[in-house]
Design a protein around this motif. Sequence first.
Motif, PDB file in Angstrom:
ATOM      1  N   ARG A 231      79.869   2.797 -43.564  1.00  0.00           N
ATOM      2  CA  ARG A 231      79.891   1.658 -42.629  1.00  0.00           C
ATOM      3  C   ARG A 231      78.682   1.701 -41.696  1.00  0.00           C
ATOM      4  N   SER A 232      78.350   2.879 -41.218  1.00  0.00           N
ATOM      5  CA  SER A 232      77.194   3.039 -40.334  1.00  0.00           C
ATOM      6  C   SER A 232      75.896   2.684 -41.056  1.00  0.00           C
ATOM      7  N   PHE A 233      75.733   3.174 -42.282  1.00  0.00           N
ATOM      8  CA  PHE A 233      74.514   2.886 -43.042  1.00  0.00           C
ATOM      9  C   PHE A 233      74.401   1.393 -43.341  1.00  0.00           C
ATOM     10  N   LEU A 234      75.520   0.758 -43.711  1.00  0.00           N
ATOM     11  CA  LEU A 234      75.502  -0.677 -44.008  1.00  0.00           C
ATOM     12  C   LEU A 234      75.218  -1.501 -42.749  1.00  0.00           C
ATOM     13  N   SER A 235      75.768  -1.077 -41.618  1.00  0.00           N
ATOM     14  CA  SER A 235      75.489  -1.769 -40.351  1.00  0.00           C
ATOM     15  C   SER A 235      74.015  -1.655 -39.988  1.00  0.00           C
ATOM     16  N   GLU A 236      73.450  -0.473 -40.231  1.00  0.00           N
ATOM     17  CA  GLU A 236      72.029  -0.259 -39.960  1.00  0.00           C
ATOM     18  C   GLU A 236      71.179  -1.172 -40.838  1.00  0.00           C
ATOM     19  N   GLN A 237      71.544  -1.306 -42.105  1.00  0.00           N
ATOM     20  CA  GLN A 237      70.817  -2.213 -43.002  1.00  0.00           C
ATOM     21  C   GLN A 237      70.913  -3.652 -42.505  1.00  0.00           C
ATOM     22  N   ALA A 238      72.080  -4.056 -42.065  1.00  0.00           N
ATOM     23  CA  ALA A 238      72.278  -5.430 -41.583  1.00  0.00           C
ATOM     24  C   ALA A 238      71.432  -5.687 -40.334  1.00  0.00           C
ATOM     25  N   ARG A 239      71.401  -4.719 -39.404  1.00  0.00           N
ATOM     26  CA  ARG A 239      70.595  -4.877 -38.188  1.00  0.00           C
ATOM     27  C   ARG A 239      69.111  -5.000 -38.513  1.00  0.00           C
TER      28      ARG A 239
ATOM     29  N   GLY B 128      67.895  -5.997 -41.362  1.00  0.00           N
ATOM     30  CA  GLY B 128      67.638  -7.068 -42.315  1.00  0.00           C
ATOM     31  C   GLY B 128      67.148  -6.567 -43.663  1.00  0.00           C
ATOM     32  N   THR B 129      67.523  -5.349 -44.017  1.00  0.00           N
ATOM     33  CA  THR B 129      67.116  -4.789 -45.304  1.00  0.00           C
ATOM     34  C   THR B 129      68.348  -4.520 -46.157  1.00  0.00           C
ATOM     35  N   GLU B 130      68.134  -4.524 -47.439  1.00  0.00           N
ATOM     36  CA  GLU B 130      69.184  -4.132 -48.376  1.00  0.00           C
ATOM     37  C   GLU B 130      68.552  -3.180 -49.378  1.00  0.00           C
ATOM     38  N   ASP B 131      68.033  -2.080 -48.859  1.00  0.00           N
ATOM     39  CA  ASP B 131      67.307  -1.123 -49.684  1.00  0.00           C
ATOM     40  C   ASP B 131      68.198  -0.267 -50.563  1.00  0.00           C
ATOM     41  N   ALA B 132      69.483  -0.188 -50.235  1.00  0.00           N
ATOM     42  CA  ALA B 132      70.349   0.728 -50.971  1.00  0.00           C
ATOM     43  C   ALA B 132      71.755   0.162 -51.120  1.00  0.00           C
ATOM     44  N   SER B 133      72.441   0.664 -52.125  1.00  0.00           N
ATOM     45  CA  SER B 133      73.868   0.408 -52.318  1.00  0.00           C
ATOM     46  C   SER B 133      74.587   1.737 -52.137  1.00  0.00           C
ATOM     47  N   TYR B 134      75.819   1.701 -51.663  1.00  0.00           N
ATOM     48  CA  TYR B 134      76.573   2.919 -51.384  1.00  0.00           C
ATOM     49  C   TYR B 134      77.889   2.905 -52.148  1.00  0.00           C
TER      50      TYR B 134
ATOM     51  N   SER C   1      69.172   3.855 -54.264  1.00  0.00           N
ATOM     52  CA  SER C   1      68.077   3.093 -53.671  1.00  0.00           C
ATOM     53  C   SER C   1      66.918   3.025 -54.658  1.00  0.00           C
ATOM     54  N   ARG C   2      65.874   2.374 -54.249  1.00  0.00           N
ATOM     55  CA  ARG C   2      64.702   2.233 -55.120  1.00  0.00           C
ATOM     56  C   ARG C   2      64.111   3.588 -55.488  1.00  0.00           C
ATOM     57  N   GLY C   3      64.275   4.576 -54.623  1.00  0.00           N
ATOM     58  CA  GLY C   3      63.757   5.919 -54.894  1.00  0.00           C
ATOM     59  C   GLY C   3      64.641   6.711 -55.832  1.00  0.00           C
ATOM     60  N   GLY C   4      65.759   6.133 -56.274  1.00  0.00           N
ATOM     61  CA  GLY C   4      66.688   6.817 -57.161  1.00  0.00           C
ATOM     62  C   GLY C   4      67.941   7.211 -56.402  1.00  0.00           C
ATOM     63  N   PRO C   5      69.011   7.506 -57.133  1.00  0.00           N
ATOM     64  CA  PRO C   5      70.270   7.853 -56.478  1.00  0.00           C
ATOM     65  C   PRO C   5      70.261   9.261 -55.921  1.00  0.00           C
TER      66      PRO C   5
END
Length: 106
Positions: free
Chosen positions: A27-35, A37-43, A83-87
């Motif tokens: 939740r923290s990582f997804l909130s950080e992505q939202a703040r 404006g990036t979607e660099d990774a899936s969790y 992420s783009r750098g690999g899992p």
Amino acid sequence: MASGNDCREVHRHTPYYCEENVYWLARSFLSEQAREGTEDASYFAVVVSNPKKAVPMWQQKAGEEAMCGLVVWDYHVFLLECSRGGPHATADGVGAAAGQPLKGKA
């Protein structure tokens, strides 16, 4: 993602509840992505268990130092970041390197 610090200093942590720790970490990582404006990774939350309900995990804070921090849990949950750098996997908040990338290949 938190780096260089023990994740428990930054993220909510409840000892012995890996699934809850993974939830709050994701939740923290997804909130950080939202703040940002990036979607660099899936969790993904990954649950590990087996019919014997014996999952050995080393380098756990709850483990014996003489046994390299070994704890045998009935199950364990960790966070997988793709992420783009690999899992790579992220510790759940109970282990010695909580919230930090785990070594190994996914």
